[in-house]
Design a protein around this motif. Structure first.
Motif, PDB file in Angstrom:
ATOM      1  N   ARG A 186       0.832  -1.209   0.000  1.00 19.42           N
ATOM      2  CA  ARG A 186       0.000   0.000   0.000  1.00 19.42           C
ATOM      3  C   ARG A 186       0.862   1.253   0.000  1.00 19.42           C
ATOM      4  O   ARG A 186       2.081   1.206  -0.015  1.00 19.42           O
ATOM      5  N   PRO A 237      -3.128   2.540  -3.781  1.00 13.90           N
ATOM      6  CA  PRO A 237      -4.336   2.875  -3.026  1.00 13.90           C
ATOM      7  C   PRO A 237      -5.339   1.726  -3.072  1.00 13.90           C
ATOM      8  O   PRO A 237      -5.203   0.799  -3.885  1.00 13.90           O
ATOM      9  N   THR A 238      -6.352   1.789  -2.238  1.00 16.71           N
ATOM     10  CA  THR A 238      -7.416   0.786  -2.279  1.00 16.71           C
ATOM     11  C   THR A 238      -8.421   1.097  -3.379  1.00 16.71           C
ATOM     12  O   THR A 238      -9.188   0.233  -3.778  1.00 16.71           O
ATOM     13  N   THR A 239      -8.404   2.321  -3.882  1.00 16.17           N
ATOM     14  CA  THR A 239      -9.257   2.740  -4.998  1.00 16.17           C
ATOM     15  C   THR A 239      -8.551   2.433  -6.312  1.00 16.17           C
ATOM     16  O   THR A 239      -7.342   2.657  -6.419  1.00 16.17           O
ATOM     17  N   LEU A 250      -6.826   2.888  -9.768  1.00 13.69           N
ATOM     18  CA  LEU A 250      -6.072   4.059 -10.237  1.00 13.69           C
ATOM     19  C   LEU A 250      -5.681   3.845 -11.692  1.00 13.69           C
ATOM     20  O   LEU A 250      -5.218   2.769 -12.058  1.00 13.69           O
ATOM     21  N   ARG A 303      -2.958   9.343  -0.685  1.00 10.12           N
ATOM     22  CA  ARG A 303      -3.722   8.957   0.497  1.00 10.12           C
ATOM     23  C   ARG A 303      -4.993   9.800   0.618  1.00 10.12           C
ATOM     24  O   ARG A 303      -6.069   9.281   0.935  1.00 10.12           O
ATOM     25  N   ASP A 351      -7.432   8.692  -1.975  1.00 10.26           N
ATOM     26  CA  ASP A 351      -7.921   7.346  -1.678  1.00 10.26           C
ATOM     27  C   ASP A 351      -9.029   7.376  -0.623  1.00 10.26           C
ATOM     28  O   ASP A 351      -9.847   6.461  -0.536  1.00 10.26           O
ATOM     29  N   GLN A 352      -9.038   8.436   0.178  1.00 12.81           N
ATOM     30  CA  GLN A 352     -10.051   8.574   1.233  1.00 12.81           C
ATOM     31  C   GLN A 352     -11.208   9.480   0.822  1.00 12.81           C
ATOM     32  O   GLN A 352     -12.033   9.860   1.657  1.00 12.81           O
ATOM     33  N   ILE A 392      -9.471   6.751  -9.183  1.00 17.57           N
ATOM     34  CA  ILE A 392      -8.486   7.830  -9.145  1.00 17.57           C
ATOM     35  C   ILE A 392      -7.854   7.931 -10.524  1.00 17.57           C
ATOM     36  O   ILE A 392      -7.320   6.945 -11.042  1.00 17.57           O
ATOM     37  N   GLY A 401      -3.682  -0.737  -7.622  1.00 16.78           N
ATOM     38  CA  GLY A 401      -4.776   0.043  -7.050  1.00 16.78           C
ATOM     39  C   GLY A 401      -6.129  -0.617  -7.208  1.00 16.78           C
ATOM     40  O   GLY A 401      -6.555  -0.938  -8.309  1.00 16.78           O
TER      41      GLY A 401
END
Length: 347
Positions: free
Chosen positions: A150, A240-242, A244, A302, A305-306, A312, A337
């Motif tokens: 991450r 990121p967790t999103t 990308l 970050r 991602d939030q 993204i 991502g």
């Protein structure tokens, strides 16, 4: 930002007891443990959920500790240490017999560097004065203080968000000025072959060549059986967790407009000035300068991602050597991502 002496004393005591301490370097925050203590190093792997064969970088208080950790050290290693240490350059060398295999991922090589952040140096020097940990070797293993794969942390708050109570102490040294991980240079081929640049960073291959008189071989593929595995070498990393995606500026504008009209939430990272009519769900514009961009990159990722976005979008950066380290991080972030695929019309 410098901690109180009792914070350093507590950090040293925790490391001596085999516990973890997070601390800033000039690149990113590291998750530290006594590198000579296999049980302590195992705590790093558990906290990060890191694969056991993925080696760690050992941070040293000075280049005088190099021969405690490495053997058959080529002369160019000392030249590079004199030129760039303390600083964001990791040297891969043949490891000394006393180096635990848990640190090296089972390999016969070890990554070593002296960080340039004043707080990191304070900690390393205090640890050395206190005896240097198990076996008195004076090294602290410290990969980035985040879950494996991450986005690396560049502020103490990022470490708290990622790891929480898994870290007994986080030394807050403010923002990390370089913002991306160190350059990794493999010196295990010895004196007869050119070094291999396994990960780009702030220290460029041109700067290295100026010191040693030969241009390093730039490795653009994951390490194979003929070269060491190193940190950050997997295709998907810094992610990121999103989901990308990287897009050229003109395509970026088109896609933002498309998503805007279809009601999908996108977050945007750019370095160009976008049309004022575009209304992304969230947007960060970074400087069009590779060093300033790198310094702000992970914090921006970050934040986006939030932002509760579905995607993204990142504007592609110039395809020039000065942007190579940033390009490396963005390509790996895109590979890792969020989901592995996204609608083909956005590619």
């Amino acid at each position: 930002m410098r901690p109180e002496k009792n914070d350093l004393d507590r950090a040293v005591a925790l490391l001596q007891a085999g516990e973890l301490v997070a601390f800033p370097t000039e690149t990113v925050y590291g998750l530290g443990a006594d590198a000579a203590n296999p049980a302590a190093v195992a705590r790093i792997f558990a906290a990060k959920r890191r694969p056991a064969d993925h080696p760690l970088i050992v941070h040293l208080p000075a280049d005088g500790y190099l021969d405690r950790w490495a053997r058959d050290i080529p002369s160019v290693a000392w030249e590079l240490a004199e030129a760039f240490w303390p600083g964001p350059l990791t040297l891969i060398l043949k490891c000394a017999a006393a180096v635990p295999k848990v640190v090296t991922g089972g390999q016969d090589s070890v990554g070593l560097r002296v960080p340039a952040h004043p707080l990191a140096l304070d900690l390393l020097r205090a640890y050395a004065r206190a005896g240097g940990g198990l076996a008195g070797m004076g090294g602290i293993a410290a990969p980035s203080a985040n879950r494996f794969g991450r986005i690396s942390p560049t502020a103490a708050a990022h470490v708290r968000e990622e790891l929480g109570d898994a870290v007994p102490l986080i030394l807050d040294g403010g923002r990390c000025p370089v913002g991306i991980e160190s350059t990794i240079l493999d010196l295990t081929p010895g004196e007869s072959l050119p070094p291999r640049l396994l990960r780009p960073g702030r220290i460029t291959h041109e700067q290295i060549a100026t010191v040693i008189g030969v241009m390093p071989q730039i490795v653009t593929r994951p390490p194979d059986g003929g070269m060491p595995r190193v940190s950050g070498s997997l295709a998907a990393h810094y992610a990121p967790t999103t989901p990308l995606r990287l897009l050229p500026c003109a395509r970026l504008v088109e896609v933002i407009d498309l998503l805007q009209r279809t009601g999908q939430r996108c977050a945007v990272l750019c370095h160009s000035r976008l049309p004022a009519t575009l209304a992304a769900h969230a947007c960060r514009r970074l400087p069009a300068n590779p060093r300033a961009y790198a310094s702000a990159l992970y914090a921006a990722l970050r934040e986006l991602d939030q932002a509760d976005a579905e995607l993204i979008l990142v504007e592609e950066i110039p395809a020039t050597p000065v942007w190579a380290a940033v390009a490396d991080r963005l390509q790996r972030a895109a590979a890792g991502g969020g989901l592995s695929t996204y609608p083909g019309n956005l590619r």
